[in-house]
Design a protein around this motif. Sequence first.
Motif, mmCIF file in Angstrom:
data_model
loop_
_atom_site.group_PDB
_atom_site.id
_atom_site.type_symbol
_atom_site.label_atom_id
_atom_site.label_comp_id
_atom_site.label_asym_id
_atom_site.label_seq_id
_atom_site.Cartn_x
_atom_site.Cartn_y
_atom_site.Cartn_z
ATOM 1 N N HIS A 8 0.748 -1.124 0.016
ATOM 2 C CA HIS A 8 0.030 -0.085 0.197
ATOM 3 C C HIS A 8 0.732 1.229 0.025
ATOM 4 C CE1 HIS A 8 -3.798 1.958 1.780
ATOM 5 N NE2 HIS A 8 -3.327 2.822 0.974
ATOM 6 N N ALA A 9 0.916 1.915 -1.063
ATOM 7 C CA ALA A 9 1.779 3.042 -1.250
ATOM 8 C C ALA A 9 1.113 4.144 -1.906
ATOM 9 C CB ALA A 9 3.032 2.725 -1.941
ATOM 10 N N ASN A 10 1.690 5.566 -1.784
ATOM 11 C CA ASN A 10 1.192 6.598 -2.247
ATOM 12 C C ASN A 10 1.060 6.431 -3.972
ATOM 13 O OD1 ASN A 10 -0.080 9.198 -1.993
ATOM 14 N ND2 ASN A 10 1.653 10.124 -2.684
ATOM 15 N N LEU A 11 2.343 6.312 -4.464
ATOM 16 C CA LEU A 11 2.363 6.211 -6.078
ATOM 17 C C LEU A 11 3.506 5.313 -6.379
ATOM 18 C CD1 LEU A 11 5.004 8.139 -6.873
ATOM 19 C CD2 LEU A 11 3.173 9.866 -6.063
ATOM 20 N N PHE A 12 3.512 5.185 -7.698
ATOM 21 C CA PHE A 12 4.771 4.630 -8.344
ATOM 22 C C PHE A 12 5.195 5.352 -9.408
ATOM 23 C CE2 PHE A 12 6.884 1.594 -11.185
ATOM 24 C CZ PHE A 12 7.405 0.854 -10.125
ATOM 25 N N ASN A 13 6.576 5.431 -9.479
ATOM 26 C CA ASN A 13 7.282 6.576 -10.386
ATOM 27 C C ASN A 13 8.687 5.831 -10.437
ATOM 28 O OD1 ASN A 13 8.468 8.830 -11.674
ATOM 29 N ND2 ASN A 13 7.306 10.265 -10.602
ATOM 30 N N CYS A 14 8.701 5.057 -11.590
ATOM 31 C CA CYS A 14 9.887 4.466 -12.047
ATOM 32 C C CYS A 14 9.807 4.031 -13.439
ATOM 33 C CB CYS A 14 10.116 3.062 -10.921
ATOM 34 S SG CYS A 14 11.514 2.196 -11.206
ATOM 35 N N TYR A 15 10.755 3.843 -14.225
ATOM 36 C CA TYR A 15 11.149 3.181 -15.536
ATOM 37 C C TYR A 15 11.177 1.866 -15.293
ATOM 38 C CZ TYR A 15 13.054 2.399 -20.218
ATOM 39 O OH TYR A 15 13.406 1.931 -21.438
ATOM 40 N N ILE A 16 10.318 0.892 -15.660
ATOM 41 C CA ILE A 16 10.205 -0.611 -15.548
ATOM 42 C C ILE A 16 10.204 -1.515 -16.608
ATOM 43 C CG2 ILE A 16 9.944 -0.644 -13.015
ATOM 44 C CD1 ILE A 16 6.867 -1.267 -13.582
ATOM 45 N N THR A 17 10.859 -2.771 -16.940
ATOM 46 C CA THR A 17 10.471 -3.389 -17.987
ATOM 47 C C THR A 17 10.277 -4.725 -17.425
ATOM 48 O OG1 THR A 17 12.887 -3.787 -18.389
ATOM 49 C CG2 THR A 17 11.610 -1.960 -19.743
ATOM 50 N N ASN A 18 9.488 -5.595 -18.042
ATOM 51 C CA ASN A 18 9.419 -7.108 -17.706
ATOM 52 C C ASN A 18 8.894 -7.367 -16.181
ATOM 53 O OD1 ASN A 18 10.141 -7.975 -20.264
ATOM 54 N ND2 ASN A 18 12.395 -7.311 -19.553
ATOM 55 N N SER A 19 8.131 -6.220 -15.654
ATOM 56 C CA SER A 19 7.754 -6.236 -14.324
ATOM 57 C C SER A 19 6.577 -6.379 -13.911
ATOM 58 C CB SER A 19 8.261 -5.069 -13.605
ATOM 59 O OG SER A 19 9.686 -4.713 -13.576
ATOM 60 N N THR A 20 6.097 -7.032 -12.781
ATOM 61 C CA THR A 20 5.073 -7.172 -12.258
ATOM 62 C C THR A 20 4.285 -6.503 -11.009
ATOM 63 O OG1 THR A 20 5.244 -9.423 -12.925
ATOM 64 C CG2 THR A 20 3.562 -9.209 -11.293
ATOM 65 N N ILE A 21 3.415 -6.058 -11.089
ATOM 66 C CA ILE A 21 2.678 -5.232 -10.051
ATOM 67 C C ILE A 21 1.296 -5.895 -9.773
ATOM 68 C CG2 ILE A 21 2.214 -3.048 -9.058
ATOM 69 C CD1 ILE A 21 4.151 -1.542 -10.763
ATOM 70 N N ARG A 22 0.933 -6.189 -8.481
ATOM 71 C CA ARG A 22 -0.384 -6.910 -8.461
ATOM 72 C C ARG A 22 -0.620 -6.778 -6.954
ATOM 73 N NH1 ARG A 22 2.270 -12.761 -9.463
ATOM 74 N NH2 ARG A 22 2.924 -13.365 -7.516
#
Length: 326
Positions: free
Chosen positions: A131-145
């Motif tokens: 549980h976070a405020n925001l996501f700010n990142c250049y990602i590849t081949n990644s999973t957020i669930r």
Amino acid sequence: MKHFILSFVCCLLASFSYGDVSPIMVCNAAGTTCTPYYNIDTAYTAANNGDYIYVPGGIFVLNVNINKEIHMIGAGHNFDSTMVTNFTTINSNITFDAGGNNSSLEGLYITGGIYGPSSVALNNLTVSYCHANLFNCYITNSTIRTTIFRGGGIGDNTFYYGINNAISNCFLYSISNLNSSLVENCTGFYYINNVALLLMKNNIFYSSPYSPYGQYGSNNSWNNNVFVNACPYYCTNFINANNNIQVNLADLFTNGFDYYNMHLVANSPGLTAGTGGTQVGVYGGLFPYKEGAVPSNPHVYQKTISASTNASGQLPVQIKVRAENY
């Protein structure tokens, strides 16, 4: 699984030894060696590439950037599952450098955001049950669930045109600058900008997708989503199939809406609007959001210790533990 079990036993023994102050356990990937620390910066510095850092309930401030592969697992962030352990709160941002490839975050309440590089991609990051405020990142081949991003600002959750990512069963208000990725079974959108070649399916746009800002996107596929109002102009010009448009908000959520109750009302069109007649939103799909948001390592959710010994001189102790399977 060995490192989960070993670290759980170590943490449990430490909690009896130190009372209310449980250590941060740093364990190698095999789970054969674990070392306790009482400062999260020190624990991170001591961890080797690929180690697991188990953070107990409590409030911690991470002052260092993550520049190696680590797997940080907390005790969770939901009230109904952290009555024994308390939340694991990271009272700061979590910031990755480019060297943090293959890392993961799980079971954390982050008062700030998850940040990372904007010009060099962070590869194979996994974020779950956070549980976070925001996501700010250049990602590849990644999973957020199965993660809540509570921030509602325009431009939050920026991916710097990262590709080949999968975002599923999350709550988030907005997505910006994401390409060639899958977004499914999420809830809460009202702003999506600068996206291309996305597959958007089984999501709930619970607020108006229109805004005075210049939202833009191209060559996206929008399938089996539920919109409170209409599909944004840039999705109607591309692949658009089986979406439910102009759904009344009262026909979606029970008792209004909050982060810990995103269930749909009985007979809601969203219960069968997903692919193959499945449920849309965070409780549908292959990785449905679990009640309690319990992380995957063994988790103490109930503890009862008698105030006195029994007739045999034994102190009755009952501890209940559970873990998720994904």
